[in-house]
Write an enzyme that holds these catalytic residues in place. Structure first.
Site: not given
Length: 175
Positions: A12-13, A35-36, A121, A123
């Site tokens: 998990d970033i 992600v965002d 880019s 997903g």
């Protein structure tokens, strides 16, 4: 040796203790992609407020904000292109490469020593996994060969299949 400055992890970033994480977003920093949205949730409401002041962002541009409630000090936001099946996607591949270049340029400007990238880019945006991984590794390699200010670049993968593509790209391009 470049392989000592690049890592690939599954995870998990938003949990990483690095100087900066990269966020793939839309031109309005809406928090709508996977992600965002995760980054916005983890960073807290002050990130939304700062993003509202950034104005619109164009494709491949990179902008930086504070990390707020994240372990990372900074978030570098970039707008990645959408892959379009059946079309000539050369321009989109160049735009993805430009995302990496612009993020790394900001990292250098802000004296970032450690930076983590999600799969830009991939997903929802649909880029082929193998090609997206190769672009990422190629751009990071070129940057690290010319620059010693960034000590470590981490590619963060949510799934094993993404991890495998990055691993293969590193073996093919760097080793």
């Amino acid at each position: 040796m470049l392989t000592n400055r690049i890592s690939i992890i599954k995870g998990d970033i938003t949990k990483l203790k690095v100087d900066a994480i990269v966020n793939t977003t839309d031109p309005y920093f809406s928090g709508s992609s996977v992600v965002d949205a995760a980054i916005h949730r983890a960073a807290g409401d002050r990130l939304r407020e700062e993003c509202d002041r950034l104005n619109r962002s164009s494709k491949s541009e990179a902008k930086i904000t504070s990390g707020y409630n994240l372990p990372a000090r900074w978030i570098i936001h970039t707008v990645a292109p959408l892959w379009q099946k059946g079309n000539n996607n050369d321009e989109r591949m160049l735009a993805v490469a430009e995302c990496y270049r612009n993020c790394l340029a900001l990292a250098e400007e802000y004296s970032v020593r450690t930076i983590a990238f999600p799969a830009i880019s991939r997903g929802m945006l649909g880029f082929p996994r193998r090609e997206a991984s190769r672009i990422a590794v190629r751009e990071v390699k070129g940057f690290l060969e010319r620059n010693s200010s960034v000590e470590k670049v981490v590619f963060v993968c949510l799934e094993q299949k993404y991890y495998n593509h990055y691993w293969n790209a590193v073996k093919e391009i760097i080793e």
